[in-house]
Design an enzyme around this catalytic site. Structure first.
Site, PDB file in Angstrom:
ATOM      1  N   TYR A  50      13.778  48.381  51.632  1.00 46.01           N
ATOM      2  CA  TYR A  50      13.965  47.956  50.235  1.00 46.01           C
ATOM      3  C   TYR A  50      13.833  49.167  49.325  1.00 46.01           C
ATOM      4  O   TYR A  50      12.881  49.921  49.451  1.00 46.01           O
ATOM      5  CB  TYR A  50      12.932  46.889  49.834  1.00 46.01           C
ATOM      6  CG  TYR A  50      13.628  45.608  49.462  1.00 46.01           C
ATOM      7  CD1 TYR A  50      14.441  45.553  48.333  1.00 46.01           C
ATOM      8  CD2 TYR A  50      13.522  44.463  50.248  1.00 46.01           C
ATOM      9  CE1 TYR A  50      15.135  44.397  48.007  1.00 46.01           C
ATOM     10  CE2 TYR A  50      14.207  43.314  49.928  1.00 46.01           C
ATOM     11  CZ  TYR A  50      15.015  43.285  48.806  1.00 46.01           C
ATOM     12  OH  TYR A  50      15.707  42.147  48.495  1.00 46.01           O
ATOM     13  N   GLU A  52      14.858  49.158  45.627  1.00 52.03           N
ATOM     14  CA  GLU A  52      15.293  48.857  44.253  1.00 52.03           C
ATOM     15  C   GLU A  52      15.030  50.050  43.353  1.00 52.03           C
ATOM     16  O   GLU A  52      13.964  50.663  43.404  1.00 52.03           O
ATOM     17  CB  GLU A  52      14.538  47.642  43.716  1.00 52.03           C
ATOM     18  CG  GLU A  52      15.068  46.335  44.278  1.00 52.03           C
ATOM     19  CD  GLU A  52      14.308  45.134  43.740  1.00 52.03           C
ATOM     20  OE1 GLU A  52      13.156  45.296  43.311  1.00 52.03           O
ATOM     21  OE2 GLU A  52      14.879  44.033  43.760  1.00 52.03           O
ATOM     22  N   ASP A 196      40.668  51.251  38.120  1.00 52.17           N
ATOM     23  CA  ASP A 196      40.198  50.604  39.344  1.00 52.17           C
ATOM     24  C   ASP A 196      41.100  51.099  40.474  1.00 52.17           C
ATOM     25  O   ASP A 196      42.220  50.625  40.650  1.00 52.17           O
ATOM     26  CB  ASP A 196      40.287  49.085  39.183  1.00 52.17           C
ATOM     27  CG  ASP A 196      39.885  48.340  40.455  1.00 52.17           C
ATOM     28  OD1 ASP A 196      39.700  48.982  41.506  1.00 52.17           O
ATOM     29  OD2 ASP A 196      39.760  47.101  40.387  1.00 52.17           O
ATOM     30  N   THR A 222      36.641  50.393  45.750  1.00 50.08           N
ATOM     31  CA  THR A 222      36.055  49.964  47.007  1.00 50.08           C
ATOM     32  C   THR A 222      36.037  51.183  47.934  1.00 50.08           C
ATOM     33  O   THR A 222      36.734  52.173  47.695  1.00 50.08           O
ATOM     34  CB  THR A 222      36.903  48.865  47.688  1.00 50.08           C
ATOM     35  OG1 THR A 222      38.231  49.365  47.853  1.00 50.08           O
ATOM     36  CG2 THR A 222      36.939  47.594  46.860  1.00 50.08           C
ATOM     37  N   LYS A 225      39.092  50.414  51.859  1.00 49.11           N
ATOM     38  CA  LYS A 225      40.543  50.262  51.954  1.00 49.11           C
ATOM     39  C   LYS A 225      41.143  51.590  52.440  1.00 49.11           C
ATOM     40  O   LYS A 225      40.814  52.019  53.532  1.00 49.11           O
ATOM     41  CB  LYS A 225      41.087  49.755  50.624  1.00 49.11           C
ATOM     42  CG  LYS A 225      40.508  48.373  50.291  1.00 49.11           C
ATOM     43  CD  LYS A 225      41.003  47.783  48.990  1.00 49.11           C
ATOM     44  CE  LYS A 225      40.319  46.454  48.719  1.00 49.11           C
ATOM     45  NZ  LYS A 225      40.703  45.863  47.420  1.00 49.11           N
ATOM     46  N   ARG A 231      32.509  48.490  54.128  1.00 49.57           N
ATOM     47  CA  ARG A 231      32.783  47.515  53.085  1.00 49.57           C
ATOM     48  C   ARG A 231      31.794  47.735  51.934  1.00 49.57           C
ATOM     49  O   ARG A 231      30.586  47.682  52.126  1.00 49.57           O
ATOM     50  CB  ARG A 231      32.601  46.107  53.673  1.00 49.57           C
ATOM     51  CG  ARG A 231      33.107  44.967  52.853  1.00 49.57           C
ATOM     52  CD  ARG A 231      33.468  43.811  53.760  1.00 49.57           C
ATOM     53  NE  ARG A 231      34.647  44.170  54.512  1.00 49.57           N
ATOM     54  CZ  ARG A 231      35.897  44.000  54.064  1.00 49.57           C
ATOM     55  NH1 ARG A 231      36.125  43.466  52.892  1.00 49.57           N
ATOM     56  NH2 ARG A 231      36.917  44.386  54.798  1.00 49.57           N
TER      57      ARG A 231
HETATM   58  C1  LIG Z   1      40.132  44.929  46.643  1.00 52.98           C
HETATM   59  C2  LIG Z   1      40.078  45.095  45.171  1.00 52.98           C
HETATM   60  C3  LIG Z   1      38.938  44.756  44.429  1.00 52.98           C
HETATM   61  C4  LIG Z   1      37.772  43.953  44.983  1.00 52.98           C
HETATM   62  O1  LIG Z   1      37.151  44.356  46.078  1.00 52.98           O
HETATM   63  P1  LIG Z   1      36.161  43.372  46.899  1.00 52.98           P
HETATM   64  O2  LIG Z   1      35.315  44.336  47.648  1.00 52.98           O
HETATM   65  O3  LIG Z   1      37.031  42.506  47.732  1.00 52.98           O
HETATM   66  O4  LIG Z   1      35.371  42.580  45.896  1.00 52.98           O
HETATM   67  C5  LIG Z   1      38.915  45.067  43.080  1.00 52.98           C
HETATM   68  N1  LIG Z   1      39.967  45.649  42.485  1.00 52.98           N
HETATM   69  C6  LIG Z   1      41.093  45.955  43.160  1.00 52.98           C
HETATM   70  C7  LIG Z   1      42.227  46.611  42.439  1.00 52.98           C
HETATM   71  C8  LIG Z   1      41.200  45.684  44.517  1.00 52.98           C
HETATM   72  O5  LIG Z   1      42.328  45.947  45.164  1.00 52.98           O
END
Ligand SMILES: *Cc1c(COP(=O)(O)O)cnc(C)c1O
Length: 414
Positions: A50, A52, A196, A222, A225, A231
């Site tokens: 933990y 925090e 994003d 993220t 990807k 993840r």
């Molecule tokens: C995949 C994605 C997210 C969200 O990711 P999660 O980990 O599934 O919550 C946010 N914004 C964009 C543009 C994405 O492609």
């Protein structure tokens, strides 16, 4: 005691999932095969801790090593993307956006994001998502004719609506995002710019897509990807926003960070700084362009006419098959993808007229342009023989043979 002995039921399913991943062609644009070293960090004893708070300012004792891990992750993220500040604690991309919005907006404020059915993400203002419920959303779209972003139209909309934040970066947009143009728009209407980069982070890290580092106030991504890590997600920002972002993550939205995942993120950033990752990112785009060209030469219409990045959006209207049916037929042949709305789709979001195909996972397997030709031919054959079980079964054999030539996780056992 091992998982196999303690819980054979779950163990068997993990083994089956490993086999499925080994034996299918994964064209889901948001998926990848993370390397074994990332799996090791994610499966480590760091999950027990933990912590925090932030390095040097924790609420629990015993964080000597966790602090070092998180500091390394932060430092590597900053170097990899060339940013002032990084918060590596967000549990997911959606959570990262939740935190980023909370840091720079009050509820009821207006932000502009791309419509979900046009390629935006749920968290970019969908009415069923927190983003659409908490904030006033002005959605923008791609141009009806080119199916690409039209920066002049978006600017006009922004000048009329005066949003507090503009969100760029998408889930299903196969073209380059020009962050410099968005900066110009944000400056003109007095908005903050949030990029994003969840989908294209690996391409940016590998130098195969322009970077938003110079232009965006806040960047979310993220890590699982194209970046090929665990993840999870991170938030990066200019120095002025650092404190607000950190407070929005903890204590604003989350409790203890996932320290095992933080370690895996650090490993992922280290990998992404190597020359072979640059080659990987470059190959993803080459493969995507080849897949696009081949599908196009087989007579399929591609949204926006092609691709600049890791994904291809296919309009299936001319084949007389819906996205939903295509997804099912391809799965029967061992090819995994997702149905996707195309811009101005006339089908419902659950049905759709399109499929989204991505090359990051296949490129990780080592496939190159010639394999993309094979994959395109298999896709076409499956779609044209959607009711022929024998043909679909024979395609699945070809898929298996192709996957066997490009193995993943050779020595891995659940
Ligand atoms: C995949 C994605 C997210 C969200 O990711 P999660 O980990 O599934 O919550 C946010 N914004 C964009 C543009 C994405 O492609």
């Amino acid at each position: 005691m091992s998982l196999r002995e303690r819980d054979p039921e779950i163990h068997a399913l993990v083994e089956k999932e490993l086999k499925r991943q080994q034996e299918c062609i994964d064209l889901i644009a948001s998926e990848n095969y993370t390397p074994v070293e990332v799996l090791q960090a994610t499966g480590s004893v760091l999950t027990n801790k933990y912590s925090e708070g932030y390095p040097g300012k924790r609420y629990y004792a015993g964080n000597e090593f966790i602090d070092q891990v998180e500091n390394i992750a932060i430092d590597r993220a900053k170097r990899l993307f060339g940013v002032d500040h990084a918060n590596v604690q967000p549990h997911s991309g959606s959570t990262a956006n939740y935190c980023a919005y909370a840091a720079i907006m009050e509820s009821g404020d207006t932000f502009m994001g791309m419509e979900l059915s046009q390629g935006g993400h749920l968290t970019h203002g969908s009415p069923v998502n927190f983003s659409g419920k908490t904030y006033k959303v002005v959605s923008y779209a791609v141009d009806r004719k080119t199916e690409m972003l039209d920066y002049d139209t978006i600017k006009k909309q922004a000048m009329e609506q005066k949003p507090k934040v503009i969100v760029c970066g998408y889930t299903a947009y196969p073209r380059t995002v020009h962050f410099d143009r968005f900066r110009e728009i944000a400056d003109a209407c007095g908005a903050f710019l949030l990029a994003d980069i969840s989908h294209i982070a690996g391409l940016i890290a590998g130098g195969s897509h322009v970077s938003p580092a110079k232009y965006a106030d806040v960047i979310t991504t993220t890590t699982h990807k194209t970046l090929r890590g665990p993840r999870g997600a991170i938030i990066m920002c200019k120095a002025d926003f650092a404190q607000k972002i950190d407070k929005a993550v903890f204590p604003g939205a989350q409790g203890g960070p996932l320290d095992h995942v933080t370690a895996a993120k650090a490993v992922c950033f280290h990998n992404a700084m190597q020359q072979d990752f640059k080659d990987y990112a470059h190959q993803i785009v080459k493969n995507s362009k080849m897949l696009a060209d081949e599908l196009n030469s087989h007579g399929l219409r591609l949204v926006s006419g092609g691709t600049d990045n890791h994904m291809v959006l296919v309009d299936l209207t001319s084949l007389g098959i819906t996205g939903k049916d295509a997804q099912t037929v391809l799965e029967r042949a061992g090819i995994i993808c997702n149905r996707n709305t195309i811009p101005y789709d006339t089908q419902k979001p659950f049905i759709t007229s399109g499929i989204r195909l991505g090359t990051p996972a296949m490129t990780t397997r080592g496939m190159k342009e010639s394999e993309m030709k094979e994959v395109a031919a298999l896709i076409m054959k499956a779609l044209k023989n959607k009711d022929n079980a024998d043909t679909l079964a024979s395609i699945q054999k070809d898929v298996l043979a192709l996957c066997t030539r490009f193995p993943i996780y050779k020595d891995l056992r659940a």
